[in-house]
Design a protein around this motif. Sequence first.
Motif, mmCIF file in Angstrom:
data_model
loop_
_atom_site.group_PDB
_atom_site.id
_atom_site.type_symbol
_atom_site.label_atom_id
_atom_site.label_comp_id
_atom_site.label_asym_id
_atom_site.label_seq_id
_atom_site.Cartn_x
_atom_site.Cartn_y
_atom_site.Cartn_z
ATOM 1 N N MET A 1 36.907 28.100 48.397
ATOM 2 C CA MET A 1 36.494 27.683 47.064
ATOM 3 C C MET A 1 37.432 28.195 45.992
ATOM 4 O O MET A 1 38.128 29.186 46.183
ATOM 5 C CB MET A 1 35.095 28.246 46.742
ATOM 6 C CG MET A 1 33.991 27.729 47.577
ATOM 7 S SD MET A 1 32.414 28.420 47.061
ATOM 8 C CE MET A 1 32.249 27.734 45.436
ATOM 9 N N ILE A 2 37.385 27.510 44.856
ATOM 10 C CA ILE A 2 37.991 28.003 43.629
ATOM 11 C C ILE A 2 36.846 28.182 42.640
ATOM 12 O O ILE A 2 36.061 27.265 42.415
ATOM 13 C CB ILE A 2 39.047 27.028 43.081
ATOM 14 C CG1 ILE A 2 40.174 26.886 44.087
ATOM 15 C CG2 ILE A 2 39.555 27.495 41.731
ATOM 16 C CD1 ILE A 2 41.242 25.910 43.692
ATOM 17 N N VAL A 3 36.732 29.383 42.104
ATOM 18 C CA VAL A 3 35.637 29.736 41.209
ATOM 19 C C VAL A 3 36.216 30.086 39.852
ATOM 20 O O VAL A 3 37.192 30.828 39.749
ATOM 21 C CB VAL A 3 34.842 30.942 41.767
ATOM 22 C CG1 VAL A 3 33.779 31.384 40.791
ATOM 23 C CG2 VAL A 3 34.230 30.603 43.110
ATOM 24 N N GLY A 4 35.599 29.544 38.801
ATOM 25 C CA GLY A 4 36.008 29.858 37.443
ATOM 26 C C GLY A 4 34.875 30.520 36.691
ATOM 27 O O GLY A 4 33.722 30.103 36.808
ATOM 28 N N GLY A 5 35.194 31.572 35.947
ATOM 29 C CA GLY A 5 34.181 32.260 35.163
ATOM 30 C C GLY A 5 34.742 33.513 34.535
ATOM 31 O O GLY A 5 35.940 33.789 34.597
ATOM 32 N N VAL A 6 33.847 34.293 33.939
ATOM 33 C CA VAL A 6 34.234 35.515 33.242
ATOM 34 C C VAL A 6 34.214 36.689 34.217
ATOM 35 O O VAL A 6 33.223 36.901 34.913
ATOM 36 C CB VAL A 6 33.290 35.778 32.055
ATOM 37 C CG1 VAL A 6 33.648 37.086 31.362
ATOM 38 C CG2 VAL A 6 33.339 34.626 31.067
ATOM 39 N N TYR A 7 35.319 37.439 34.255
ATOM 40 C CA TYR A 7 35.430 38.606 35.136
ATOM 41 C C TYR A 7 34.916 39.848 34.416
ATOM 42 O O TYR A 7 35.224 40.081 33.257
ATOM 43 C CB TYR A 7 36.880 38.818 35.568
ATOM 44 C CG TYR A 7 37.060 40.051 36.427
ATOM 45 C CD1 TYR A 7 36.640 40.047 37.751
ATOM 46 C CD2 TYR A 7 37.618 41.208 35.916
ATOM 47 C CE1 TYR A 7 36.784 41.179 38.544
ATOM 48 C CE2 TYR A 7 37.776 42.338 36.700
ATOM 49 C CZ TYR A 7 37.345 42.318 38.014
ATOM 50 O OH TYR A 7 37.492 43.435 38.795
ATOM 51 N N ARG A 8 34.128 40.652 35.120
ATOM 52 C CA ARG A 8 33.613 41.935 34.617
ATOM 53 C C ARG A 8 34.108 43.050 35.537
ATOM 54 O O ARG A 8 33.776 43.073 36.718
ATOM 55 C CB ARG A 8 32.085 41.946 34.578
ATOM 56 C CG ARG A 8 31.469 40.823 33.793
ATOM 57 C CD ARG A 8 31.688 40.998 32.315
ATOM 58 N NE ARG A 8 31.072 39.883 31.590
ATOM 59 C CZ ARG A 8 31.424 39.518 30.397
ATOM 60 N NH1 ARG A 8 32.389 40.155 29.769
ATOM 61 N NH2 ARG A 8 30.831 38.518 29.804
ATOM 62 N N LYS A 9 34.906 43.965 35.000
ATOM 63 C CA LYS A 9 35.529 45.002 35.832
ATOM 64 C C LYS A 9 34.527 46.025 36.356
ATOM 65 O O LYS A 9 34.679 46.545 37.446
ATOM 66 C CB LYS A 9 36.658 45.707 35.093
ATOM 67 C CG LYS A 9 36.225 46.690 34.036
ATOM 68 C CD LYS A 9 37.413 47.458 33.501
ATOM 69 C CE LYS A 9 37.006 48.418 32.423
ATOM 70 N NZ LYS A 9 36.200 49.534 32.851
ATOM 71 N N ASN A 10 33.490 46.347 35.576
ATOM 72 C CA ASN A 10 32.548 47.394 35.995
ATOM 73 C C ASN A 10 31.837 47.045 37.298
ATOM 74 O O ASN A 10 31.573 47.924 38.110
ATOM 75 C CB ASN A 10 31.517 47.661 34.897
ATOM 76 C CG ASN A 10 32.153 48.339 33.702
ATOM 77 O OD1 ASN A 10 33.220 48.935 33.809
ATOM 78 N ND2 ASN A 10 31.501 48.240 32.555
#
Length: 143
Positions: free
Chosen positions: A105-114
Amino acid sequence: MNITRYQIILALLFFSLSAGCNKEPKYIPGMSVQGYRASISKILFSPIAFDGATVAVEGIVKDINEDSSETENGVITYFKLADLNGNYVNVNMPGSWDIVDDDYMIVGGVYRKNSNEIEASQFEKIVLEDKNKTEEIEKRDEW
């Protein structure tokens, strides 16, 4: 009537450009998924740089799980998106989807480092086998 070099070059340029205009555009997997294209290892190498950014990451689905207890709006699907080296990011997507382990898959979204997590807003399953090319491509853009 004299034909100059400029006219010949202009004519050749016109014909070469018009020849390419009749081609049908080819489908490129994952191009509809919006976000900064980054590999999983690149995100893990510098998570601060990607924190809060919209990314588009490709990988293999592992450890898929659906949970309806955490939200009143319905089911949330959780899984790990892994690369071939074993690196992974966690993904959460609202809703229940026809996704199984080992899907690409290719997933798009906002990354959260915590939480090393992508809050997905788009995804596209990529079909790698020729026998499944006639199937409709599964995409999800709006939730």
